[in-house]
Design a protein around this motif. Structure first.
Motif, PDB file in Angstrom:
ATOM      1  N   GLU A  16      59.717 -22.544  86.618  1.00  0.00           N
ATOM      2  CA  GLU A  16      57.936 -22.053  86.116  1.00  0.00           C
ATOM      3  C   GLU A  16      57.570 -21.508  86.342  1.00  0.00           C
ATOM      4  OE1 GLU A  16      58.964 -24.520  82.383  1.00  0.00           O
ATOM      5  OE2 GLU A  16      60.699 -23.194  81.713  1.00  0.00           O
ATOM      6  N   ARG A  17      56.611 -23.005  86.834  1.00  0.00           N
ATOM      7  CA  ARG A  17      55.267 -22.982  88.324  1.00  0.00           C
ATOM      8  C   ARG A  17      55.025 -22.211  88.636  1.00  0.00           C
ATOM      9  NH1 ARG A  17      50.289 -23.637  87.853  1.00  0.00           N
ATOM     10  NH2 ARG A  17      50.031 -25.265  89.689  1.00  0.00           N
ATOM     11  N   GLU A  20      54.608 -18.631  87.648  1.00  0.00           N
ATOM     12  CA  GLU A  20      53.325 -18.726  87.074  1.00  0.00           C
ATOM     13  C   GLU A  20      52.764 -18.854  88.560  1.00  0.00           C
ATOM     14  OE1 GLU A  20      52.567 -22.310  85.297  1.00  0.00           O
ATOM     15  OE2 GLU A  20      50.104 -22.274  85.341  1.00  0.00           O
ATOM     16  N   GLY A  23      52.241 -14.589  90.134  1.00  0.00           N
ATOM     17  CA  GLY A  23      52.182 -14.400  88.945  1.00  0.00           C
ATOM     18  C   GLY A  23      52.715 -13.027  88.193  1.00  0.00           C
ATOM     19  N   LYS A  25      55.918 -11.651  85.745  1.00  0.00           N
ATOM     20  CA  LYS A  25      55.073 -11.100  84.429  1.00  0.00           C
ATOM     21  C   LYS A  25      56.173 -11.988  83.497  1.00  0.00           C
ATOM     22  CE  LYS A  25      53.971  -6.132  84.719  1.00  0.00           C
ATOM     23  NZ  LYS A  25      54.476  -5.126  84.859  1.00  0.00           N
ATOM     24  N   PRO A  26      56.397 -12.102  82.298  1.00  0.00           N
ATOM     25  CA  PRO A  26      57.109 -13.118  81.745  1.00  0.00           C
ATOM     26  C   PRO A  26      58.693 -11.938  81.576  1.00  0.00           C
ATOM     27  CG  PRO A  26      55.010 -13.381  80.853  1.00  0.00           C
ATOM     28  CD  PRO A  26      55.109 -11.632  82.169  1.00  0.00           C
TER      29      PRO A  26
END
Ligand code: NAD
Length: 413
Positions: A16-17, A20, A23, A25-26
């Motif tokens: 997850e880090r 993030e 950058g 996209k989810p």
């Protein structure tokens, strides 16, 4: 990002880090985390007494954006779909990190192999391979050994597949040399780990000749790591296996300990050093502590006892997430498993290439190519760590995920 149904991964925090910081996209991060395919099969086979037994087997294909699914098959009573999924995910990042043209997969059977005869294990291995046959192939999914499976099991797998499809050594790696296995595969993970220690020493300006090493686990990975570090001139002051450890401040005599262990499959009775427990071993003062046995060996209960300058994760997941956070705060670098122990899958890839080429490489060629791959991956992770001011673990995930994400975009959905 999608719900966390796709992973029980101890490193999902790192994932997850990393996404993030990259950058991503989810929706892309979620798609990359989700396994492509999960297969659960029944494995019925005949026991030696004539009765039929049935076990559950699994093959999870996590991601094949960069190449065929790749990963081992383990035989262990704790095997379940969630564990296999988590390990398959890690294989995707490991193969991407080393920039070898594979994706990630994993498989397993929920079994305690010590309760079965070799004939029963052969029958059930063949049945399992037949059951997953529809989803594997030398350009689709290439299994390998893992916990409690070995070159012999790969030989059975290769034979079973070849009977149905014609002679196909490239269907599995980790085979016996006589069936198309590669020179250098046996020591590859230990050699890769030793190279990782050497490169760490270079970057952090540590004199390798004067450095002290402690290794937990003296099986394939631990013993070959010790052998190569000994050749580099390091002082290995303690090693252990499941029976306990031995300690000698002036350095153990590694070549005779290696030979003793190779023959007896344990260090017990080697006559070397002073006896210590595994807990005492972890707390020894040293430059490099190398857990090469179990997942979760360094955890919240013992992390404060550590007295090392670096932890080198030779086993899969030996440092829990909580312990890793604690070490990060203390400024003790952890060199992550997906980098440190990637020598094994790298030489597995070389084995597959040799099988496809139908041409055998000499040991020197295998070792040289392994060295090149390991050093390149180490430098990429280190540069990412410096640039983004993150831990080596987050940096390795960033390099790997970025590589998969770029291929994903270029291929299109
Ligand atoms: P192995 O079975 O050859 O050796 C395991 C060693 O750990 C043995 O010496 C055993 O006695 C010791 N051990 C077991 N329980 C212990 C305990 N409680 N305390 C201390 N020592 C203990 O296994 P291996 O192939 O060397 O693999 C070791 C680790 O490396 C595993 O996590 C494996 O998943 C990982 N790994 C292995 C490879 C490979 O190529 N062999 C590749 C990547 C990762």
């Amino acid at each position: 990002m999608l719900k966390k149904t796709s992973s029980i991964n101890a490193t999902s925090g790192a994932y997850e880090r990393a996404v993030e910081l990259l950058g991503l996209k989810p929706n892309v991060a979620g798609a990359l985390e989700m396994p492509d395919r999960e297969l659960t099969v029944e494995v019925p086979f005949r026991r030696d007494n004539g009765e039929v037994a049935s076990l559950l087997g699994f093959r999870v294909q996590h991601n094949n954006t960069r190449g065929p699914f790749k990963g081992g098959i383990r035989y262990h009573p704790h095997v379940d779909l969630a564990e296999v999924r988590s390990l398959a995910t890690l294989m995707t990042w490991k193969t991407a990190l080393l920039d070898i043209p594979y994706g990630g997969g994993k498989g397993g059977i929920a079994i305690n192999p010590s309760e079965y005869s070799i004939y029963e294990l052969e029958r059930l291995s063949r049945k399992f391979f037949r059951a997953i046959d529809p989803v594997i192939g030398p350009n689709i999914d290439i299994p390998a050994p893992d916990v409690n499976t070995n070159a012999q099991v790969m030989g059975w797998f290769m034979d079973e597949y070849s009977q149905a499809h014609g002679y196909t050594p490239a269907i599995v790696t980790g085979k016996p040399l006589e069936l198309g296995g590669s020179e250098g595969r046996e020591h590859a993970t230990g050699k890769g780990t030793a190279i990782t220690v050497r490169e760490t020493a270079k970057k952090w300006d540590i004199d390798l000749d004067k450095s002290t090493i402690v290794i937990q686990g003296f099986g394939n990975v631990g013993s070959f790591t010790a052998k190569f570090l000994d050749e580099y001139g390091c002082k290995i002051i303690a090693v252990s296996d499941v029976t306990g450890g031995v300690y000698e401040l002036d350095g153990l005599e590694i070549s005779s300990l290696f030979d003793y262990n190779y023959k007896n499959k344990t260090i017990k009775g080697s006559g070397q050093g002073k006896k210590i427990t595994n807990d005492e071993l972890l707390a020894l003062e040293c430059d490099f502590l190398i857990p090469a046995a179990l997942g979760g060996a360094i955890n919240k209960d013992n992390v404060d006892t550590l007295n090392c300058k670096f932890v080198i994760e030779a086993a899969n997941g030996p440092v829990t997430q909580k312990a890793a956070e604690n070490l990060w705060k203390k400024g003790i670098p952890v060199i992550p498993d997906i980098l440190t122990n990637a020598g094994g899958v790298t030489v597995s890839y070389f084995e597959w290439v040799q099988n496809l080429q139908q041409f055998k490489w000499e040991l020197e060629e295998v070792d040289t190519k392994l060295e090149t791959k390991m050093v390149k991956a180490f430098n990429e992770v280190y540069n990412m760590k410096v640039e983004k001011k993150v831990s080596m673990r987050i940096a390795s995930f960033m390099v790997a995920i970025n590589r998969v994400a770029r291929s994903y975009h270029l291929r299109g959905v």
